[in-house]
Design an enzyme around this catalytic site. Sequence first.
Site, PDB file in Angstrom:
ATOM      1  N   HIS A 124       0.874  -1.177   0.000  1.00 31.19           N
ATOM      2  CA  HIS A 124       0.000   0.000   0.000  1.00 31.19           C
ATOM      3  C   HIS A 124       0.915   1.232   0.000  1.00 31.19           C
ATOM      4  O   HIS A 124       2.014   1.181   0.557  1.00 31.19           O
ATOM      5  CB  HIS A 124      -0.827  -0.052   1.285  1.00 31.19           C
ATOM      6  N   ASP A 201       2.832  -4.451   8.013  1.00 29.42           N
ATOM      7  CA  ASP A 201       1.661  -3.605   7.818  1.00 29.42           C
ATOM      8  C   ASP A 201       0.462  -4.521   8.031  1.00 29.42           C
ATOM      9  O   ASP A 201       0.130  -5.335   7.178  1.00 29.42           O
ATOM     10  CB  ASP A 201       1.703  -3.015   6.406  1.00 29.42           C
ATOM     11  N   GLN A 204      -4.713  -5.095   6.974  1.00 31.11           N
ATOM     12  CA  GLN A 204      -5.668  -6.129   6.577  1.00 31.11           C
ATOM     13  C   GLN A 204      -5.501  -7.396   7.416  1.00 31.11           C
ATOM     14  O   GLN A 204      -6.474  -8.099   7.681  1.00 31.11           O
ATOM     15  CB  GLN A 204      -5.497  -6.480   5.088  1.00 31.11           C
ATOM     16  N   LYS A 227     -10.474  -0.710  10.429  1.00 31.71           N
ATOM     17  CA  LYS A 227     -10.553  -1.904   9.592  1.00 31.71           C
ATOM     18  C   LYS A 227     -10.911  -3.136  10.425  1.00 31.71           C
ATOM     19  O   LYS A 227     -11.014  -4.242   9.916  1.00 31.71           O
ATOM     20  CB  LYS A 227      -9.230  -2.131   8.867  1.00 31.71           C
ATOM     21  N   CYS A 365      -4.654   2.273  -3.745  1.00 33.23           N
ATOM     22  CA  CYS A 365      -3.414   2.789  -3.151  1.00 33.23           C
ATOM     23  C   CYS A 365      -2.247   1.826  -3.354  1.00 33.23           C
ATOM     24  O   CYS A 365      -1.354   1.741  -2.505  1.00 33.23           O
ATOM     25  CB  CYS A 365      -3.579   3.103  -1.657  1.00 33.23           C
TER      26      CYS A 365
HETATM   27  N1  PMP Z   1      -1.922  -0.791   4.475  1.00 37.87           N
HETATM   28  C1  PMP Z   1      -2.892  -1.542   3.968  1.00 37.87           C
HETATM   29  C2  PMP Z   1      -2.574  -2.943   3.522  1.00 37.87           C
HETATM   30  C3  PMP Z   1      -4.180  -1.020   3.885  1.00 37.87           C
HETATM   31  O1  PMP Z   1      -5.168  -1.786   3.385  1.00 37.87           O
HETATM   32  C4  PMP Z   1      -4.442   0.284   4.339  1.00 37.87           C
HETATM   33  C5  PMP Z   1      -5.824   0.893   4.218  1.00 37.87           C
HETATM   34  N2  PMP Z   1      -6.408   0.735   2.949  1.00 37.87           N
HETATM   35  C6  PMP Z   1      -3.388   1.014   4.877  1.00 37.87           C
HETATM   36  C7  PMP Z   1      -2.143   0.443   4.934  1.00 37.87           C
HETATM   37  C8  PMP Z   1      -3.572   2.407   5.411  1.00 37.87           C
HETATM   38  O2  PMP Z   1      -4.427   2.408   6.492  1.00 37.87           O
HETATM   39  P1  PMP Z   1      -4.974   3.793   7.092  1.00 37.87           P
HETATM   40  O3  PMP Z   1      -5.450   4.598   5.915  1.00 37.87           O
HETATM   41  O4  PMP Z   1      -6.068   3.401   8.004  1.00 37.87           O
HETATM   42  O5  PMP Z   1      -3.830   4.456   7.778  1.00 37.87           O
END
Ligand code: PMP
Length: 408
Positions: A124, A201, A204, A227, A365
């Site tokens: 991401h 990270d 998920q 999440k 993203c």
């Molecule tokens: N890493 C992953 C794998 C994600 O799915 C997300 C959210 N889509 C993020 C990082 C970023 O999370 P946040 O926007 O809640 O900081």
Amino acid sequence: PKPFSVEDVRADFPILQSYVNGAPLVYFDNGATTQKPWAVLRAMEDYYTGYNSNVHRGVHTLSQQATAAYEEAREIIAQFINAKSSHEVVYTKGTTDGVNLVAASFGKKYIGEGDEIIISAMEHHSNIVPWQICCEDRKASLKVIPVNENGELKMDVFKSMLNDKVKLISVAHISNTLGTINPVKEIIELAHARNIPVMLDGAQGIAHVPVDVQAMDVDFYAFSSHKIYGPTGIGVLYAKEKWLEALPPYQGGGDMIKTVSFEKTVYNDPPLKFEAGTPAIAESIGLGAALKYLKSLDLEGLHAYEAHLNKVALEKLLEIDELRLIGNAAQRNGAISFLVGKHHPTDVGELLDQQGIAVRTGHHCTQPLMDLFGIPGTVRASLTFYNTEEEINKLVAGIKKAVIMLNK
Ligand code: PMP
């Protein structure tokens, strides 16, 4: 707990009873954010209506109540991920904030000219850009583990990337775009054999697999509350105590200090050392309530149900002639990404929305990953335990209907 029942849990999430564009809501965008159960909504309302006050400040009753609830949530989080102690749980704004904290703080102390940081091709943006900033700042280089056509990390290449210049590895536990579950235990073992710390990270991962930070022996694990059925604006950075002791603070301000004078400031002990300023109090209490709610369910039954749902969804989606699955990892959960014929993901997404079905479309993203597959984006259905087989049938019928309309 009672055996897992999807009807029972659906009743816990008020939004699931709502209608969108005249149809009952079918929510398949859990990878972006999850819905919130009553337990979370009530816990936050209780705080604001019953004991709203700042934490760690006052001797008065409300402040003590707020502090107790805020710290109790930290305990619940520590237990949920099996941290050794709640001192290893740092409140953040979310996953992005957690990665930025480590990139800035670890980077400042441990990354120097010529060093290397390893990430992967499926990351991401929030697990790419902070490291790019760090590498630019420290004159280090960013190395990327490649991904195969199924959307799995090329582990043989990863092994060949390990050398003495590598100071940190940061990869996704589960890909938000492909649903791939990465072999994090193996990655951590290989890295630790060379004394390289590993950050995961967990944005998920936290929602889809049991997370045990001690069993994984992971150094840093970041996730977002929103999440995992909690509110936005709050997240967690788990870090081994030795790192929290060693790392310099990320931001300065109130709460992160013991004493301040113009000559010298003594920082607070971790985790408060990393929590400058008034935190997201209602949100942390909400996150605690979300995890407590999950713990009250039959988690084994829940995970089995989710695995079954994922299998059914994949099978049924693959029966659609024009559907092309993006990423087909052997180990997967959560997100299912696909393209339909030559149709733009946005067009498919809009036609599904007209039928009350929420999916995500675009690059999620993960632009470098889209470049790798040579596509601008995908349609992504991300499932969780409150979804049903009936909803999967609606998704499949909805896609077929969209195809007929788009082919006209
Ligand atoms: N890493 C992953 C794998 C994600 O799915 C997300 C959210 N889509 C993020 C990082 C970023 O999370 P946040 O926007 O809640 O900081």
